[in-house]
Write a protein that holds these residues in place. Structure first.
Motif, mmCIF file in Angstrom:
data_model
loop_
_atom_site.group_PDB
_atom_site.id
_atom_site.type_symbol
_atom_site.label_atom_id
_atom_site.label_comp_id
_atom_site.label_asym_id
_atom_site.label_seq_id
_atom_site.Cartn_x
_atom_site.Cartn_y
_atom_site.Cartn_z
ATOM 1 N N GLU A 5 64.524 60.495 11.380
ATOM 2 C CA GLU A 5 63.800 59.239 11.777
ATOM 3 C C GLU A 5 64.262 57.908 11.373
ATOM 4 O O GLU A 5 64.893 57.895 10.250
ATOM 5 C CB GLU A 5 62.371 59.378 11.243
ATOM 6 C CG GLU A 5 61.697 60.953 11.452
ATOM 7 C CD GLU A 5 60.541 60.943 10.797
ATOM 8 O OE1 GLU A 5 59.474 60.035 10.970
ATOM 9 O OE2 GLU A 5 60.136 61.858 10.111
ATOM 10 N N SER A 6 64.318 56.925 12.482
ATOM 11 C CA SER A 6 64.748 55.701 12.161
ATOM 12 C C SER A 6 63.579 54.757 12.459
ATOM 13 O O SER A 6 63.094 54.530 11.298
ATOM 14 C CB SER A 6 65.648 55.327 13.306
ATOM 15 O OG SER A 6 66.014 54.140 13.153
ATOM 16 N N TYR B 208 67.368 54.221 9.007
ATOM 17 C CA TYR B 208 66.809 53.021 9.418
ATOM 18 C C TYR B 208 68.167 52.332 10.217
ATOM 19 O O TYR B 208 68.034 52.030 11.379
ATOM 20 C CB TYR B 208 66.188 52.257 8.767
ATOM 21 C CG TYR B 208 65.162 51.381 9.506
ATOM 22 C CD1 TYR B 208 64.447 51.699 10.388
ATOM 23 C CD2 TYR B 208 65.282 50.050 9.188
ATOM 24 C CE1 TYR B 208 63.681 50.893 11.202
ATOM 25 C CE2 TYR B 208 64.447 49.057 10.031
ATOM 26 C CZ TYR B 208 63.665 49.484 11.022
ATOM 27 O OH TYR B 208 62.894 48.393 11.822
ATOM 28 N N LYS C 239 72.454 55.662 9.184
ATOM 29 C CA LYS C 239 72.793 56.674 10.207
ATOM 30 C C LYS C 239 74.164 57.528 10.023
ATOM 31 O O LYS C 239 74.257 58.666 10.107
ATOM 32 C CB LYS C 239 72.633 55.963 11.460
ATOM 33 C CG LYS C 239 71.210 55.857 12.028
ATOM 34 C CD LYS C 239 70.775 55.490 13.268
ATOM 35 C CE LYS C 239 69.594 54.992 13.762
ATOM 36 N NZ LYS C 239 68.997 53.853 12.939
ATOM 37 N N THR D 245 72.621 52.683 18.560
ATOM 38 C CA THR D 245 71.712 53.449 17.883
ATOM 39 C C THR D 245 70.460 53.808 18.876
ATOM 40 O O THR D 245 69.873 54.876 18.414
ATOM 41 C CB THR D 245 71.331 52.892 16.550
ATOM 42 O OG1 THR D 245 70.602 51.416 16.703
ATOM 43 C CG2 THR D 245 72.533 52.583 15.594
ATOM 44 N N VAL D 246 70.218 52.759 19.414
ATOM 45 C CA VAL D 246 69.022 53.097 20.356
ATOM 46 C C VAL D 246 69.650 53.723 21.517
ATOM 47 O O VAL D 246 69.753 53.005 22.733
ATOM 48 C CB VAL D 246 68.344 51.753 20.481
ATOM 49 C CG1 VAL D 246 67.114 51.932 21.597
ATOM 50 C CG2 VAL D 246 67.894 51.166 19.305
ATOM 51 N N CYS E 299 72.952 58.906 20.640
ATOM 52 C CA CYS E 299 72.529 58.946 19.076
ATOM 53 C C CYS E 299 71.293 59.578 18.710
ATOM 54 O O CYS E 299 71.331 60.551 17.842
ATOM 55 C CB CYS E 299 72.221 57.222 18.952
ATOM 56 S SG CYS E 299 72.033 57.324 16.968
ATOM 57 N N ALA E 300 70.094 59.746 19.674
ATOM 58 C CA ALA E 300 69.117 60.742 19.429
ATOM 59 C C ALA E 300 69.707 62.019 19.332
ATOM 60 O O ALA E 300 69.117 63.054 18.598
ATOM 61 C CB ALA E 300 68.126 60.366 20.460
ATOM 62 N N MET F 213 71.631 62.736 16.195
ATOM 63 C CA MET F 213 70.623 62.766 14.981
ATOM 64 C C MET F 213 69.794 64.220 14.869
ATOM 65 O O MET F 213 69.749 64.688 13.831
ATOM 66 C CB MET F 213 69.599 61.680 15.255
ATOM 67 C CG MET F 213 69.956 60.375 15.026
ATOM 68 S SD MET F 213 68.674 58.821 15.344
ATOM 69 C CE MET F 213 67.623 59.180 14.204
ATOM 70 N N SER G 236 64.286 64.142 16.407
ATOM 71 C CA SER G 236 64.713 62.970 15.850
ATOM 72 C C SER G 236 64.190 61.814 16.756
ATOM 73 O O SER G 236 63.577 61.904 17.772
ATOM 74 C CB SER G 236 66.398 62.806 16.130
ATOM 75 O OG SER G 236 66.563 62.961 17.542
ATOM 76 N N THR H 212 64.558 57.772 17.273
ATOM 77 C CA THR H 212 65.362 56.084 17.316
ATOM 78 C C THR H 212 64.706 55.334 18.325
ATOM 79 O O THR H 212 64.331 55.826 19.655
ATOM 80 C CB THR H 212 66.869 56.301 17.574
ATOM 81 O OG1 THR H 212 67.201 55.106 17.106
ATOM 82 C CG2 THR H 212 67.239 56.761 18.798
#
Length: 411
Positions: free
Chosen positions: A275-276, A303, A308, A324-325, A329-330, A333, A348, A350
């Motif tokens: 989780e972010s 975060y 990450k 990251t968004v 990335c998701a 993760m 995950s 983000t």
């Protein structure tokens, strides 16, 4: 039979306590076919308490009052009833003996105000309180039965169960039973749900249908009365689930995370999270459930971009190339969380919760990844409106919706 429940005490109006007594009494009365039309609460003011009792009696066959039977000056229920009914108060010998015995056993000196708890209305049916000091009592006035009970839930429930309900069954013709069921749905809005069931809602009589919006889910309360109430509910529920059953996750007080837990237990699977923006809110709901250790290994909260990289082992090239968004990335993760936590399924999160933009994205953009067993990671993109907290909360609910739907359909 029309009933009304009155809670006496300024602490209710101030929000210092919740009137759970009214909730419990309403639910129990339904089993006896007694409909509750009004709930009310009144503070510790003698004039207002009298007015509230009088108004309740004018519109209800049974008025159940909880609270205000203690020993202090602001316990006004007895005095208000005495004024309204124009009857005197007298000391109940059994109650007084019990109060005196209590202080004697505990080597305490009884003050004069404790005698107040033994006062009852002259002509009332006294309900001896085996859980506490103040007795309950029942009094008939102008075709209305007034039932006075202590505000302490354990005392109230025992008096209701052992003395009040048997009295009602013996003295009144309780013709029908009321049954109710709350059907809970996720992934469908209240307006869409109403649209799918519009013909049933417009034609309702018995059972009745009441759509209700919740925090992240929606519900439909079905209520039926009569000797065939159970059969009527079952038939209507079946018709509703034929139309919108794909969004149904359970009935009554169940939450979507509890529904997820049930399936994980049935299938012998374990889940975890990365989780972010949600900051651990997703896994916190799962860990809060009893028996969570059998289906949950934990969650990883990372975060910032550096977190990450170090915690979730996200490759630098993914963050530098996609940010990251991002979907990429998701996905990574979820994949890495599954490996690091050694779980069957990882979810995950983000995105951008706000209030400011991040990486050129406006607040509300959220990516949710799902990596289940040997299948490739799936990523879902959403835009959520609202405040920072609302965006985070909606992301968590959506994560549970995705996980529930996957588990429900998985072999």
């Amino acid at each position: 039979m029309r009933a009304e429940i009155v809670g006496v005490g300024t602490e209710i109006l101030l929000g210092q306590i919740a009137n759970t007594n009214a909730q419990w009494i309403s639910k129990e009365l339904a089993h006896y076919g007694i409909s509750v039309y009004f709930h009310s609460a009144v503070g510790d003011n003698l004039e207002r308490v009298v007015q509230t009792f009088e108004q309740a009696g004018a519109r209800s066959d049974i008025v159940i009052i909880t609270g205000g039977l203690g020993p202090t000056e602001d316990d006004l229920t007895r005095d208000a009833a005495s004024m309204l009914f124009q009857t005197s108060l007298k000391e109940d010998e059994k109650a007084m003996s019990k109060i005196e015995e209590y202080f004697k056993k505990n080597s305490r000196t009884m003050t004069e105000n404790n005698r107040k708890q033994a006062l009852v209305l002259d002509g009332s049916v006294v309900l001896q309180n085996d859980e506490g000091m103040a007795p309950g009592q029942m009094y008939h006035f102008k075709d209305t039965l007034y039932i006075f009970l202590p505000g302490v839930p354990s005392e109230m429930k025992r008096l209701m169960s052992e003395q009040v309900f048997p009295y009602l069954v013996h003295n009144y013709q309780l013709e029908s039973e009321i049954k109710s069921e709350m059907l809970r749905f996720v992934g469908i809005g209240e307006s869409k749900l109403e649209h799918e069931l519009q013909d049933l809602i417009s034609q309702q009589s018995n059972p009745t249908i009441a759509p209700l919006a919740g925090e992240g889910d929606v519900a439909i309360r079905l209520t039926a009365s009569g000797p065939e109430a159970a059969e009527l509910l079952a038939s209507l529920k079946s018709e509703i689930l034929q139309r919108v059953g794909s969004h149904y996750f359970g009935s009554d007080s169940i939450t979507v995370e509890e529904a997820v837990q049930d399936i994980l237990v049935q299938k012998g699977l374990k889940a975890g999270s990365a989780e972010s923006l949600t900051g651990g809110k997703f896994i916190e709901k799962l860990i809060s459930l009893k028996g969570a250790s059998s289906i949950c290994e934990g969650g990883l909260v990372a975060y910032t971009p550096s977190a990450k990289k170090s915690i979730l082992k996200i490759p630098a090239e993914i963050i530098e190339t996609y940010g990251t968004v991002s979907e990429e990335c998701a996905a990574k993760m979820a994949e890495n969380a599954q490996k690091l936590l050694d779980v069957d399924i990882a979810v995950s999160f983000t995105g951008v919760a706000g209030p400011a933009e991040s990486e050129g994205h406006k607040p509300g953009l959220v990516y949710i990844g799902l990596k289940a067993q040997d299948a490739p990671a799936s990523v879902f993109r959403y835009y959520f409106d609202g405040s920072r907290d609302k965006i985070r909360g909606r992301a968590v609910i959506k994560g549970y919706e995705l996980l529930f739907n996957y588990l429900k359909n998985a072999e």
